[in-house]
Design a protein around this motif. Structure first.
Motif, short mmCIF file in Angstrom:
data_model
loop_
_atom_site.label_atom_id
_atom_site.label_comp_id
_atom_site.label_asym_id
_atom_site.label_seq_id
_atom_site.Cartn_x
_atom_site.Cartn_y
_atom_site.Cartn_z
N GLN A 1 3.53 -12.77 -16.63
CA GLN A 1 2.83 -13.85 -17.33
C GLN A 1 2.30 -13.37 -18.68
N LEU A 2 1.85 -12.11 -18.72
CA LEU A 2 1.37 -11.54 -19.98
C LEU A 2 2.51 -11.49 -21.00
N VAL A 3 3.68 -11.06 -20.57
CA VAL A 3 4.83 -10.99 -21.46
C VAL A 3 5.22 -12.38 -21.95
N THR A 4 5.20 -13.35 -21.06
CA THR A 4 5.52 -14.73 -21.46
C THR A 4 4.58 -15.21 -22.57
N LYS A 5 3.30 -14.93 -22.43
CA LYS A 5 2.33 -15.30 -23.47
C LYS A 5 2.62 -14.55 -24.77
N ASP B 1 6.99 -15.41 -30.76
CA ASP B 1 8.21 -14.79 -31.28
C ASP B 1 9.07 -14.30 -30.11
N PRO B 2 9.98 -15.15 -29.61
CA PRO B 2 10.81 -14.78 -28.45
C PRO B 2 11.77 -13.63 -28.72
N SER B 3 11.94 -13.24 -29.98
CA SER B 3 12.89 -12.17 -30.30
C SER B 3 12.32 -10.77 -30.11
N LEU B 4 11.02 -10.67 -29.85
CA LEU B 4 10.41 -9.34 -29.67
C LEU B 4 11.01 -8.63 -28.46
N GLN C 1 5.10 -2.47 -34.17
CA GLN C 1 3.87 -3.11 -34.62
C GLN C 1 3.79 -4.55 -34.11
N SER C 2 4.86 -5.28 -34.25
CA SER C 2 4.87 -6.68 -33.85
C SER C 2 4.73 -6.84 -32.34
N SER C 3 5.37 -5.94 -31.58
CA SER C 3 5.28 -6.01 -30.12
C SER C 3 3.85 -5.76 -29.66
N LEU C 4 3.20 -4.75 -30.23
CA LEU C 4 1.83 -4.45 -29.82
C LEU C 4 0.86 -5.54 -30.27
N ALA C 5 1.10 -6.13 -31.44
CA ALA C 5 0.25 -7.22 -31.91
C ALA C 5 0.36 -8.42 -30.98
N ALA C 6 1.59 -8.72 -30.53
CA ALA C 6 1.79 -9.84 -29.62
C ALA C 6 1.13 -9.57 -28.27
N LEU C 7 1.25 -8.35 -27.78
CA LEU C 7 0.59 -8.01 -26.51
C LEU C 7 -0.93 -8.08 -26.65
N GLY C 8 -1.42 -7.62 -27.81
CA GLY C 8 -2.85 -7.68 -28.04
C GLY C 8 -3.37 -9.11 -28.05
#
Length: 364
Positions: A293-297, A302-305, A334-341
């Motif tokens: 669920q966290l990954v979905t959020k 940006d679904p391309s991450l 950077q983008s992956s960690l920002a999205a997870l954050g």
């Protein structure tokens, strides 16, 4: 109306052999290289069914889901299988392999995955290869996730069957793969009456009809688009330089780990940095947060991450940052960690996006 991806001249045997030589150069091997016309599970199963048989004993090292699959194939071939299971948060050691081979001198085959993208760990193959060679067993290595992401030297490390795929760190197609085969591996397969023959799984067919025939006639129509894509990704690696490609993956792994620790809320799934694979970083979701669920959020904006949850039973607890191939870049990390954050923030979990950004920049 012509189409550049459809109206292609046939791939000649000479062209096929030239791509084969470039794969051998990538692996720095003098062994025979066979390019298989399918995803890497094809040569992996072909290696096991070619080398294993009733009366043989295999040490199967399990550091992730592919090791479990190898054990199933080995048992199906009638081999006695000794599974060496290692926690997915760690790597196997040469000492553990040595102990198993010493305790079971009848072992004549060892199967192992180099880097496990699914669990984020990597194994010390140079040291393990020395141990396996000393005990005289045949050594099969799944290097699909490690090739072009970290050093891979099958000849120097005593690997008899080294399987690679192009779809991860090489940044190439998934529908074609390759295996380097040592002289003693060919002897083992040729002596096995249970080895596949006249079969798509057969390595021996390639040996007898392609290699021994002077590489003049292909066994069947090649997967043309995949072969051309493989050639293109080899050209790209050669242009960048293999050392630069592996360094880029190492930087991506180190930066992702450092950035995740600085971000807060996430813990590296693989405990020791030395055991972490450069192809993917796995992270443990916070207590009470479902990883899928966290990954979905995180992917909503940006679904391309390059983010996915762990597979199977790990889907609830593991997050994977797949920083391989074209995603082995500072921007992707950077983008992956920002999205997870941002996704963690939706759960009310405190994060420090600036600290994560700074950690990535400083570590890279």
């Amino acid at each position: 109306m012509t189409h550049p991806l459809l109206d292609l001249a046939p791939l000649t045997a000479d062209h096929f052999a030239a791509i084969e030589r470039r794969v051998a150069a990538l692996l720095d091997t003098r062994q025979d290289v066979v390019i298989m016309q399918g995803e890497a599970l094809l040569p992996l199963e072909g290696c096991i069914r070619g080398a294993a048989h009733p009366g043989s004993t295999a040490l199967n090292v399990v550091t992730g889901p592919y090791g479990q699959t190898f054990g199933n194939w080995l048992r199906d071939c009638g081999a006695e299988v000794i599974d060496l299971e290692v926690p997915f948060h760690a790597a196997v050691t040469a000492e553990q392999i040595d102990r198993s081979l010493t305790d079971h001198p009848e072992i004549d085959f060892v199967s192992l995955v180099h880097a496990e993208a699914a669990t984020g760990n990597t194994n010390p193959i140079a040291e393990i290869g020395e141990v396996v060679r000393r005990h005289g067993a045949l050594f099969m290595l799944d290097a699909v996730a490690s090739v072009a992401a970290e050093p891979l030297r099958p000849d120097a490390w005593g690997v008899d069957l080294c399987v690679i795929g192009a779809q991860k760190a090489m940044g190439g197609p998934a529908g074609v793969s390759a295996v380097s085969v040592s002289a003693r591996a060919w002897e083992r397969i040729a002596a096995n009456p249970k080895a596949p023959r006249r079969s798509y799984l057969s390595l021996l067919d390639w040996k007898e009809r392609w290699i021994d025939g002077g590489r003049k006639a292909l066994l069947h129509a090649p997967a043309q688009l995949e072969m051309l894509a493989l050639e293109a990704c080899l050209e790209r690696i050669e242009s960048e330089g293999l050392d630069a490609v592996t360094a880029r993956h190492a930087s991506a792994a180190a930066a992702t780990r450092a950035g995740a620790l600085a971000l807060g809320g996430l813990a590296p799934y693989v405990h020791e940095a030395a055991d972490a694979a450069p192809v993917a970083t796995t992270l443990r979701a916070p207590e009470g947060v479902d990883a899928s669920q966290l990954v979905t959020k995180a992917l909503a904006s940006d679904p391309s991450l390059p983010l996915i949850a762990g597979g199977g039973a790990l889907a609830a607890t593991m997050i994977r940052v797949n920083h391989y191939g074209v995603d082995a870049t500072r921007g992707a990390v950077q983008s992956s960690l920002a999205a997870l954050g941002a996704a963690l923030g939706e759960y009310g979990i405190a994060v420090d996006l600036e600290a994560a950004r700074k950690a990535v920049s400083e570590t890279w």
